[in-house]
Scaffold this active site. Structure first.
Site, PDB file in Angstrom:
ATOM      1  N   CYS A 267       0.844  -1.200   0.000  1.00 27.67           N
ATOM      2  CA  CYS A 267       0.000   0.000   0.000  1.00 27.67           C
ATOM      3  C   CYS A 267       0.876   1.244   0.000  1.00 27.67           C
ATOM      4  CB  CYS A 267      -0.934   0.011   1.217  1.00 27.67           C
ATOM      5  SG  CYS A 267      -0.044   0.067   2.789  1.00 27.67           S
TER       6      CYS A 267
ATOM      7  N   ASP B 261       1.799 -42.659  -2.405  1.00 23.49           N
ATOM      8  CA  ASP B 261       0.405 -42.363  -2.096  1.00 23.49           C
ATOM      9  C   ASP B 261      -0.465 -43.370  -2.864  1.00 23.49           C
ATOM     10  OD1 ASP B 261      -1.891 -40.832  -1.240  1.00 23.49           O
ATOM     11  OD2 ASP B 261      -1.987 -40.064  -3.277  1.00 23.49           O
TER      12      ASP B 261
END
Length: 790
Positions: A31, A502
């Protein structure tokens, strides 16, 4: 004082006689307050005037170097909570000849503040990461020039120019070599006559001098030029050895010719060495060019134009003018110009050059297509998504080029030897000259073995042994859909002890399919598929696929509610329906079962199975045969895990393992001294992939899994993991063969030359061919295929 950065200009100022200017990229600002705070803190430094621009995320800083340094400014940025991100640039280098050149150039670049550089002899390129504020592109180019070489920033235009320059240089090299060979052949014929049984008179001395002089100073000029630049840069390379050896033979022969025309001359030795070394360099250049053939082939895949629909009419359009969202028409036989999704049409597509998969892939509505792949049968209309540098093809090329430019740890041995190689050879040559002169009393007789020592040594082979094998191997891997993040991964991959797997999507298809329905009623399937339209769950997709496969018309759903862990509910054709998980019966085993009900009344039961891939069992067998222990970890229940493990022949498995626990298991195995690899495709696999010694990610998996992985596989098949391990093993084997040849050659050849067993002509030929042999051995990887495909 640190080097000035991009846009730095010394100028006269009021605070001192000289001020400097920096333009720094700033990361972390969000900002206007951030920009204001950084600007304020920078201006607190003595002699500093700064302006920070939030829009450009940059800080323009003018400072007095007698009061504040670039280091002070960078430290203030960091102290304020922001950072100056490093930049990367590739430099095309010309003038390198051997590993000693690489060492010297790396030292020169890495001596600059904020610079980390790796130089690749095979690609003749330097990959440099530098810190803005401490170094800039001009400082990098100046360091290269001071070292005796030339450099240009790499770009697509620069590559095209470099390719053209190399083609011109190659033709020139052929012409020079041809002339040098024609001049040298009579000298070699003279030597053969003199060494023959009849000892003919041969060529007069002045004719030998006339033939040898153009070879020595015209054909051999590249060695003098390279030697001068090398010595001026503070080092010594192969050019120094060749220039010293051939000059010694030439000038000794010239002195003999002037003082004793009947004395023995050695003009043929220097001329033959120069001709043979140039021949070797010519062959080496051609072989080195072929090491990058895989990347060039990938770069040539994407077409330059495409047929884009404008107001319903297909218009041939340049690739750089296509915008995301454009509709692109691709006819049968054409290659896809962009990444996108199919909107209309049906066809088969050859994706082999991106994935290594030889079987065509069917593409229909919503299928993803990739730039560079080939449309085989029907016309397709696709909606452009990835264009130019943002395609999957360019991502593969970027990843592969980055890996090819990286350095394997095994290279460090060759680097250490190369750093002292040339000085050691020169010392050995001087010792040989002194020893033979002491024994024989003849300078001419002593000169020949000393020259042989200088020209037999080959630091080139040491410098090419590792990078050529890495380049060809990783290029071949990219063609087969195996994308390796860095060369060091190859060394770890070849030593894997345990492969953690997996289950879902790795051993199984990762996509549940409807395998049974009670009752088997099309009306019930229509209701279930309609109800699941509001969900993106895999079960919902399986129901939709099953309904479409039967050609059913799916009505809309209203009042849809998704209850996580409890199912879904909604209204279809006025009927209040619910789908929820049901407990499998004994006959349904480990399958996933859901029940369709209306106002609490059961209507149907549907059974779904995520089947093991057809190739998983064979891949597990290959792992075991390679001595790698497979371990399956899954979050599924024990019954499902056991069924899959039994089907693919895995003996070691664990069920109910949470994502964070997978990483703990990997860490435990590593603590036992094992080299652990992990293969997975989901977000839940990312922690384990990151903690494993080597992480393999399936391409269809989540992006976070691929970011955490060391090797990305372009197709979802466990065999690809085994292929990648085999590739690492064969590349490392080639590297060791190359290094053995380079070391063994020098260890054997140098003593033989010093003892007088090698004529300089033979020594020059052997040196010229040694590098060619190393590169040729690496090029054998271009034709490598994994065992399953042989």
């Amino acid at each position: 004082m640190p080097a000035l950065t991009d846009g730095t200009t010394p100028r006269t100022g009021s605070r001192s006689n000289m001020t400097s200017k920096l333009s720094l990229p700033i990361a972390g600002m969000s900002c206007a307050a951030c920009a204001s705070r950084l600007e304020k803190n920078l201006n607190r430094l003595p002699g500093v005037q700064a302006h920070v621009n939030l829009a450009t995320e940059a800080a323009d800083v003018e400072f007095d170097p007698t009061l504040s340094s670039a280091d002070d400014i960078l430290a203030q940025v960091d102290k304020t909570g922001f950072s100056v991100p490093s930049r990367r640039i590739d430099l095309n280098i010309t003038g390198m000849t051997c590993a000693a050149c690489v060492q010297r150039l790396e030292r020169a670049l890495n001596a600059l503040p904020g610079v980390e550089a790796h130089v690749n002899l095979a690609t003749e390129r330097a990959r440099v990461r530098y810190q803005p504020g401490l170094a800039d592109v001009q400082a990098l180019l100046a360091a290269v020039t001071r070292s005796g070489y030339a450099a240009t920033p790499d770009s697509e235009e620069a590559r095209a120019q470099e390719k053209q320059r190399q083609a011109i240089a190659y033709r020139h090299e052929v012409r020079v070599l041809t002339v040098a060979a024609l001049l040298t052949l009579p000298l070699l014929a003279h030597m053969a006559v003199m060494l023959g049984p009849h000892h003919g008179s041969g060529l007069p001395g002045w004719v030998q001098w006339l033939l040898a002089t153009p070879v020595q100073f015209w054909a051999g000029w590249r060695f003098y030029d390279g030697a001068w630049k090398s010595l001026r840069g503070g080092g010594a390379n192969m050019d120094v050895l060749v220039a010293l050896g051939t000059s010694a033979a030439y000038f000794f022969s010239l002195a003999t010719l002037l003082s004793d025309p009947a004395g023995h001359l050695y003009f043929e030795a220097g001329a033959a060495v120069i001709t043979l070394v140039r021949l070797g360099k010519l062959l080496e250049a051609g072989a080195k060019h072929r090491t990058s053939a895989a990347i060039e082939q990938l770069l040539s895949l994407a077409p330059r134009t495409a047929w884009v629909e404008r107001d319903g009419v297909a218009v041939e359009t340049a690739i750089d003018r296509i915008q995301p969202g454009d509709r692109v028409r691709v006819r049968a036989g054409e290659r896809f110009p962009v990444d996108g999704r199919v909107e209309d049409g049906r066809s088969e597509v050859d994706e082999s050059l991106l994935t290594g998969e030889s079987q065509p892939v069917e593409k229909i509505g919503a299928s993803t297509v990739y730039a560079g792949t080939q449309n085989l049968s029907g016309q397709l209309i696709i909606r452009a998504e990835g264009i130019g540098a943002h395609t999957q093809l360019m991502e593969i090329i970027r990843l592969t080029e980055t890996a090819q430019g990286s350095r394997a740890p095994i290279q460090h041995l060759a680097d250490r030897v190369s750093a002292i190689f040339v000085p050691a050879v020169i010392a050995l040559a001087l010792a040989t000259l002194a020893g033979w002169w002491l024994l024989s009393g003849s300078l001419g007789q002593s000169l020949i073995p000393a020259v042989a020592v200088l020209v037999i040594a080959c630091p080139c082979a040491l410098g090419l042994a590792t990078p050529t094998a890495v380049m060809v191997g990783l290029g071949r891997g990219a063609q087969l859909g195996i994308l390796v993040r860095a060369a060091e991964v190859l060394e770890r991959s070849e030593r894997v002890d345990v492969l953690v797997l997996d289950k879902t999507g790795t051993l199984t298809e990762g996509k549940p399919t409807l395998t049974a329905m009670t009752p088997d009623d099309a009306a019930m399937l229509t209701l279930a598929a309609a109800l699941e339209q509001g969900s993106n769950h895999p079960i919902a997709q399986a129901l939709g696929d099953a309904a479409r496969a039967r050609g059913l018309n799916i009505p809309p759903v209203s009042d849809f509610i998704n209850l996580p862990g409890e199912g879904v509910s909604g209204t279809v054709t006025g009927r209040p329906l619910r789908l929820a998980a049901a407990t499998p019966t004994a006959t349904e085993g480990t399958a996933t079962v859901i029940a369709l009900s209306e106002a609490g009344r059961p209507l149907a039961r549907m059974t779904f199975s995520d089947r093991a891939r057809a190739t998983s069992k064979a891949a597990v067998a290959r792992l075991k045969a390679a001595g790698i222990h497979p371990l399956m970890l899954t979050g599924d229940n024990a019954a499902t895990a056991a069924a899959i493990a039994r089907e693919v022949d895995i003996d070691d498995w664990r069920a109910g393992v949470k994502p964070q626990d997978k990483a703990i298991v990997v860490a435990s195995l590593k603590s036992e001294g094992k080299i652990v690899a992990m293969a997975g495709d989901g977000v839940n696999d990312a922690p384990a992939l990151a903690s494993a010694d080597i992480g393999f990610a399936m391409r269809a998996g989540a992006d976070i899994a691929m970011e955490a992985a060391d090797i990305t596989l372009m197709h979802n098949d466990l065999n690809a993991v085994v292929d990648a391990i085999e590739l690492s093993q064969v590349v490392m084997r080639r590297i060791r063969q190359n290094l053995f040849f380079a070391f063994f050659y020098n260890i054997l050849a140098l003593p033989l030359a010093a003892l007088g067993y090698l004529n300089p002509v033979i020594a020059g030929a052997a040196m010229a061919l040694s590098s060619v042999s190393v590169v040729s051995n690496s090029l054998r990887l271009k034709h490598w295929r994994p065992d399953r495909a042989q």
